[in-house]
Design an enzyme around this catalytic site. Sequence first.
Site: not given
Ligand code: GLC
Length: 584
Positions: A247, A309
């Site tokens: 993440d 991500e």
């Molecule tokens: C990422 C996740 C999202 C979350 C953020 C903070 O972007 O996909 O859902 O709110 O991280 O952890």
Amino acid sequence: MASFPYRCRHLLAAMLMLTPPCLVAAASSVETNQPWWKRAVIYEVYVRSFQDADGDGLGDLRGVVDRLPYLQRLGVDAIWLTPFYPSPQVDFGYDISDYRSIDPRFGSLANFDRLVAEGNRRGVRVIVDLVLNHTSDQHPWFRESASSRDNPRADWYVWSDGVPVDAPSVDAVQRRFAHEGRAPPNNWTSGFGGSAWEWVPARRQFYYHRFYRQQPDLNWRNPAVERAMTDVMRFWLDRGVAGFRLDAVTSLFEDPALRDEPAAGGLDAFGMPKLRHVLTDDLPEEHAVIRRLRAMVDRYSGSRVLIGETWVDGAASMRRWYGAPALDELQLPMDTVLGFGGPRYSPDWFRRRLREAQTGFGGGQPLFVFDNHDTERSIDKFADGVHDIAIAKGIATILYASQATALTYYGAEIGMRTRPPLRREDVRDPIGLAGWPQDKGRDGERRPMQWTAGAQAGFTTNPSPWLPVDPDRARANVASEEADPASLLGWTKALIALRRSEPGLQGGTMTLLDTVPPGVLAWQRLPGRGPRIWVAINMSAVAQDMALPAGAKPHALLTTEAAASHDGRALHLPPFAIWIGRVG
Ligand code: GLC
């Protein structure tokens, strides 16, 4: 339920193209020596919304186990589970207070082990979401860190004294967030609204939070943090996970001098100045950490995978996240530009982006994604209100018939829609609460999975699920689409089956075709062995004829019900038709 409704018995029927989506020929599965994740279909399960097994209105791990047969029928190789760890749930699990356990709302470690075991039995691996960038403010690490300036974890988070509120560098916005005569050290903003700095009286200091204030950023310049997180990863690897979805992985480091970020112009949905995040995102320091994590993961058997991500804006940055040319960092950073950056359903955009993924990623394997729990569903983004399902089939074709690893999101396969709340009091997502009405948050893409047309869509027996089921379940649900060969689910299943069985769709090379009629996106797949494949998508509302190579012997493998026929010289593509076939 029929396991595979689209296999056509008669080649002739397929050649006449009068049939529903039709898998005409399927060679037996081809073994390749590539790691599993290179040809995988990965399916994001938003655990809260997938299947509720205990009737509390919230999805859970037992629910995921119950739905493994469906995922297996669909042809999924791995599921990515959104965070299930103990958490105050301020950001629905992305605020973790214990990295080695399961929140009782979602089940237990025993349920998790069973999911991994059952999944493996069905060929569905389990990938877990891991939040390295920040913890919950309720995590014992943070509680300790926040308690004083000299405790053993004092330096585990990003702390600053701030600056005197009357210092010349302090602007009006910073002044709004001042405490006890101190203003935040700079202009950094939180992605979830307001300043990125929160004051803690016990330390008389601010801590940095890229996201919600209950999500303090860890200090990755402290080697103890890396050691602790490496141990967490080992804990889950030892339990048999196939990998991690990391993440917010591009945000681990911030500028150590805490300098101001340049303004990007205008205000964000929360009324703060928009900034270019050049000092808090995608910093070069990240890569040494990722290389070490990758080396650790590689010591495990079974080709465990690191998915990132990676909201970065171009191929140059993507190459760095792969660690090109050594390819020793993330195996699968998400290509967020192709799936989320596109203005509309248009061949020019996709041609450019597909070519970039072919040539611009330094030899790294592309990971395509069009849908996730943070963005409007792709059907709503690309649909024109008339040909919505045909367009969704085109998106699925790019995802599954190109050379990329495919990452999909629950409900995309049945055409679930984005349905944001209509009133602020119904909003659950913190972003929607802070950003209303400009930003209604992410509830719209997180509604319960639609298994049936029933009152709670087969998701729960509870009359009050955590988010309401969408009225559209009568049209889009698994039960009816599994029985309908022409449905989006039918098309998706047929595509995935073809991807698994047809040598031409595994490995080899992929070339974008440039000499195509307007409105058409087409590419060729050339396998090491076996016939070449053409994939042609008419993205326009006008019929198009596409010339075939001289001497080609076209042989359709899969076409939409908007029959795309050929006469040996040209493919005839009615509006929004899709043709996948061998061309000799
Ligand atoms: C990422 C996740 C999202 C979350 C953020 C903070 O972007 O996909 O859902 O709110 O991280 O952890």
